[in-house]
Write a protein that holds these residues in place. Structure first.
Motif, PDB file in Angstrom:
ATOM      1  N   CYS A  67     -48.131 -19.665 -39.597  1.00 37.50           N
ATOM      2  CA  CYS A  67     -47.030 -18.790 -39.150  1.00 37.50           C
ATOM      3  C   CYS A  67     -47.205 -18.274 -37.705  1.00 37.50           C
ATOM      4  O   CYS A  67     -48.182 -17.601 -37.389  1.00 37.50           O
ATOM      5  CB  CYS A  67     -46.907 -17.615 -40.106  1.00 37.50           C
ATOM      6  N   LEU A  68     -46.261 -18.585 -36.856  1.00 41.28           N
ATOM      7  CA  LEU A  68     -46.350 -18.195 -35.446  1.00 41.28           C
ATOM      8  C   LEU A  68     -46.189 -16.688 -35.267  1.00 41.28           C
ATOM      9  O   LEU A  68     -46.825 -16.079 -34.411  1.00 41.28           O
ATOM     10  CB  LEU A  68     -45.265 -18.911 -34.637  1.00 41.28           C
ATOM     11  N   ARG A  69     -45.348 -16.086 -36.063  1.00 44.08           N
ATOM     12  CA  ARG A  69     -45.145 -14.641 -35.950  1.00 44.08           C
ATOM     13  C   ARG A  69     -46.458 -13.924 -36.245  1.00 44.08           C
ATOM     14  O   ARG A  69     -46.864 -13.014 -35.531  1.00 44.08           O
ATOM     15  CB  ARG A  69     -44.053 -14.193 -36.932  1.00 44.08           C
ATOM     16  N   PRO A  82     -46.620 -15.161 -44.609  1.00 40.68           N
ATOM     17  CA  PRO A  82     -45.893 -15.994 -43.638  1.00 40.68           C
ATOM     18  C   PRO A  82     -44.424 -15.594 -43.586  1.00 40.68           C
ATOM     19  O   PRO A  82     -43.824 -15.257 -44.607  1.00 40.68           O
ATOM     20  CB  PRO A  82     -46.066 -17.405 -44.206  1.00 40.68           C
ATOM     21  N   CYS A  83     -43.845 -15.626 -42.380  1.00 37.00           N
ATOM     22  CA  CYS A  83     -42.558 -14.954 -42.185  1.00 37.00           C
ATOM     23  C   CYS A  83     -41.352 -15.717 -42.686  1.00 37.00           C
ATOM     24  O   CYS A  83     -40.295 -15.156 -42.893  1.00 37.00           O
ATOM     25  CB  CYS A  83     -42.372 -14.652 -40.701  1.00 37.00           C
ATOM     26  N   ASP A  84     -41.508 -17.010 -42.880  1.00 37.64           N
ATOM     27  CA  ASP A  84     -40.386 -17.844 -43.293  1.00 37.64           C
ATOM     28  C   ASP A  84     -39.249 -17.847 -42.263  1.00 37.64           C
ATOM     29  O   ASP A  84     -38.126 -18.186 -42.562  1.00 37.64           O
ATOM     30  CB  ASP A  84     -39.847 -17.378 -44.658  1.00 37.64           C
ATOM     31  N   ASN A  85     -39.546 -17.428 -41.044  1.00 36.15           N
ATOM     32  CA  ASN A  85     -38.527 -17.435 -39.995  1.00 36.15           C
ATOM     33  C   ASN A  85     -39.152 -17.893 -38.675  1.00 36.15           C
ATOM     34  O   ASN A  85     -38.950 -17.298 -37.631  1.00 36.15           O
ATOM     35  CB  ASN A  85     -37.916 -16.040 -39.854  1.00 36.15           C
ATOM     36  N   CYS A  86     -39.964 -18.954 -38.754  1.00 37.85           N
ATOM     37  CA  CYS A  86     -40.517 -19.524 -37.528  1.00 37.85           C
ATOM     38  C   CYS A  86     -40.676 -21.026 -37.744  1.00 37.85           C
ATOM     39  O   CYS A  86     -40.612 -21.497 -38.878  1.00 37.85           O
ATOM     40  CB  CYS A  86     -41.855 -18.876 -37.157  1.00 37.85           C
ATOM     41  N   CYS A 119     -43.410 -22.048 -40.270  1.00 36.95           N
ATOM     42  CA  CYS A 119     -43.119 -21.756 -41.674  1.00 36.95           C
ATOM     43  C   CYS A 119     -42.135 -22.768 -42.247  1.00 36.95           C
ATOM     44  O   CYS A 119     -42.034 -22.930 -43.449  1.00 36.95           O
ATOM     45  CB  CYS A 119     -42.570 -20.343 -41.819  1.00 36.95           C
TER      46      CYS A 119
HETATM   47 ZN    ZN Z   1     -43.636 -17.762 -39.771  1.00 38.20          ZN
END
Ligand code: ZN
Ligand code: ADP
Length: 642
Positions: free
Chosen positions: A381-383, A397-401, A404
């Protein structure tokens, strides 16, 4: 009026965001305050609301002229009496502003730090009723940060010179411990209330795309075309990159301008204004661009090259989505970027610094570059990578990158790598990426025959691989030093140090990514995605009206109404004053100035489209009101925009 009422009446917002109310209340109780909040979190509200409630004047110290002007325009639009005093004004204008200030006509006055020392301003401040001194971009006081401004040190003497010590509040987005301590100590904050909100910008989507040099242009063009009508910034590492990309995009008919230190001041200013006033959609720029850019409707920030540090990246990428609407931050990475940055760091000059310090700074630079490279090569996860670097605990993990939404796997391409080396030997280092790739693929191109590449042993040796795979492999080999890619216009591939490759057990591993299948459904949608086709048409109509008004008022469009406000308008479809005032970002003053015209535009649209359904959801930042009757239930024909 209470703080909440001020927030609604002047700014049109129904509730405070995380951290805001705490700061406001603490200031109102007479305490000093230090707020560390990321870009776009809403720092301005934290001092503007109490400024309107305190008995006297609030002086806001701000480092940048453009920033002050923007803030003052926005305040005047909201019906707040505010002014700025800085070197962009003539002496006569300054005298007039000071006179008005002394008469108490302004609640908020923005000044550059240099101004505090001048006799005229001192006199005004000593005689006036100053309730608060607010230090914006407070990290400029610290030598630890990258934006140290010696003139900020003068703020302290100024405060000390006032007979009654005002409340002092300081704001910054820089979260390191050194900077925080510096602000508290140097500004002599007295037992301040310190509020640090999370560093995360939930509305930003991060991703890293591994793309070899030449293909970056295609990616950028394609991205821009897929995001037509949206405002974006493309950052490049060098002026030359800026100019090249600018020319290319211009030829493709893109609405684009450019910005770097090699352009004369006047043109630069014009280019910047074109972007801010939405006269062009895209700016291609070096990192010289952006300080003091408050434009809230930037929908994407692309990095054509990897920046030198996460600090730089987060600041530049952070210029996307300041209005809180979803936006994308995409970094285009190629192994060459690491080389370029190493080269730039080697060239960096250290004027007037002690040798020991230089060594220290160099070490820090190298470390920062490594962290940045780590981001580009991360597979998780990058965030979380960003948040951890800035000292926050990682969450799920953010599920928005990008990461993910992707699965990574590694492929051993050692034997292919040996063919690449053979090919470069056969070309004797005279040719670039295209010829080498074409040769290995066994492409049937006239140019290859011309140079006799079709007689090489390596011709067609990797014909079962895809072009992308070979480019990824070459990129990896450049990064590992097996191949040298020369810089310059006619970049060629030459043999590097291949001794290690000959050793037993040597491996060349290429990292590949695969999009997860279900990604499409899970990508966080932009708010415009909650609009239906008709809703989106209305949004376009309202944007045009905003543009017309912006022209009339000589004001950047986002200061009239933010994108977010227009989208909320499309979701709520207000038909009268009461409903219009329920829209997030529509305060009393703006309603008086523009409300009617927007109501008319909406009414006209409604009569043309009597049965239209506009939205599938209402902005969660707004408390739903009973009159918001058009929040129609689930319709899934949203226009996909990402
Ligand atoms: Zn992420
Ligand atoms: P910062 O200075 O922290 O980068 P700004 O003060 O420019 O952020 O605010 C960013 C955006 O958020 C602005 O468009 C502002 O009007 C909006 N905003 C601030 N506070 C609120 C709030 N309580 N509700 C809704 N929008 C808000």
């Amino acid at each position: 009026m209470s703080a909440a009422e001020i927030l609604k009446t002047y700014f049109g917002y129904d509730s405070f965001r995380n951290g805001q109310e705490e700061i406001v209340q603490s200031i109102l109780s007479g305490k000093d305050a230090l707020a560390i909040m990321p870009t776009g979190a809403g720092k301005s509200i934290c001092y503007q609301v109490p400024a309107l409630m305190l008995p006297g004047i609030t002086i806001v110290v701000s480092p940048l002229i453009s920033l002050m002007q923007d803030q003052v325009k926005a305040l005047n639009e909201a019906g707040v009496h505010a002014a700025f005093i800085n070197s962009s004004l003539t002496e006569t204008q300054i005298a007039k502003a000071m006179r008005f200030a002394a008469e108490g006509r302004y609640k908020i006055i923005y000044v550059a730090p240099e101004r505090l020392e001048t006799a005229g301003f001192m006199q005004f401040a000593q005689n006036g009723n100053i309730s608060m001194v607010t230090v914006d971009e407070a990290h400029c006081i610290s030598q630890w940060g990258q934006d140290f401004r010696p003139s900020y040190l003068k703020i302290v003497a100024f405060i000390d010179s006032l007979a009654d010590r005002p409340i002092v509040s300081a704001f910054t987005a820089t979260a390191t411990r050194e900077v925080k301590t510096d602000i508290e100590c140097i500004l002599k904050l007295q037992n301040p209330r310190v509020v640090v909100t999370g560093f995360d910008r939930e509305n930003l989507y991060y991703s890293v795309e591994h793309i070899a040099g030449k293909h970056k242009d295609d990616f950028v063009l394609d991205y821009i075309q897929k995001h037509a009508d949206e405002s974006g910034i493309v950052y490049c590492a060098t002026r030359k990159n800026v100019d090249n990309l600018y020319e290319k995009l211009l030829q493709s008919g893109v609405s684009v301008t450019r910005y770097h230190a090699g352009i004369d001041n006047e043109t630069r200013k014009k280019n910047q204004d074109d972007f801010i006033y939405d006269r062009v959609q895209i700016v291609i720029a070096t990192n010289a661009f952006g300080m003091g850019i408050d434009k809230s409707n930037v929908r994407y920030v692309l990095h054509y090259n990897m920046p030198q540090s996460m600090e730089n990246y987060y600041q530049e990428a952070g210029r996307a989505g300041r209005d809180g609407e979803n936006a994308q931050c995409i970094l285009l990475f190629s192994a060459q970027d690491v080389m370029i940055n190493k080269f730039l760091l080697e060239k960096k000059e250290f004027e007037g610094m002690a040798p020991d310090d230089i060594e220290l700074v160099k070490q820090r630079d190298v470390h920062r570059l490594q962290v940045m490279e780590g981001y580009c090569k991360a597979t998780t996860c990058l965030r979380n990578y960003i948040l951890e670097y800035f000292g926050e605990k990682a969450a799920a993990p953010c599920d928005n990158c990008g990461n993910c939404h992707r699965e990574y796997y590694e492929q051993d391409m050692t034997s292919d790598a040996k063919w690449v080396i053979n090919c470069i030997a056969e070309t004797r280092g005279r040719y670039g990426l295209n010829i080498v790739t074409g040769t290995l693929l066994g492409a049937n191109r006239a140019r290859l025959k011309e140079i006799g590449a079709n007689t090489y042993k390596s011709y067609g040796a990797l014909e079962q691989r895809s072009e992308t795979d070979i480019r990824l492999l070459i990129d990896q080999m450049v990064a590992e030093g097996y191949i040298v890619q020369t810089s310059g216009e006619y970049s060629v591939l030459q043999m590097g140090d291949i001794r290690r490759l000959k050793e037993e057990g040597a491996h060349v591993i290429v990292r590949k990514a695969q999009e997860r299948e279900e990604t499409g459904n899970r990508t966080k949608k932009k708010k415009t995605d909650s609009l239906t086709g008709a809703g989106f048409d209305l949004f376009e109509r309202l944007r045009q009206l905003r543009q017309v008004i912006a022209k009339e008022e000589a004001m950047p469009p986002y200061i009239i109404f933010s994108d977010k406000t227009l989208i909320d308008m499309c979701a709520r479809v207000p038909e009268n004053q009461e409903e219009m005032l329920a829209v997030s970002g529509v305060g009393e003053n703006k309603y008086q100035k523009y409300g009617e015209r927007f109501l008319q535009a909406i009414a006209a649209f409604l009569s043309e489209n009597p049965n239209a359904v506009f939205s599938t959801q209402i902005d969660e930042e707004v408390v739903p009101t009973p009159t918001a009757k058009k929040g129609h239930s689930s319709i899934s024909s949203a226009v996909p925009r990402m």
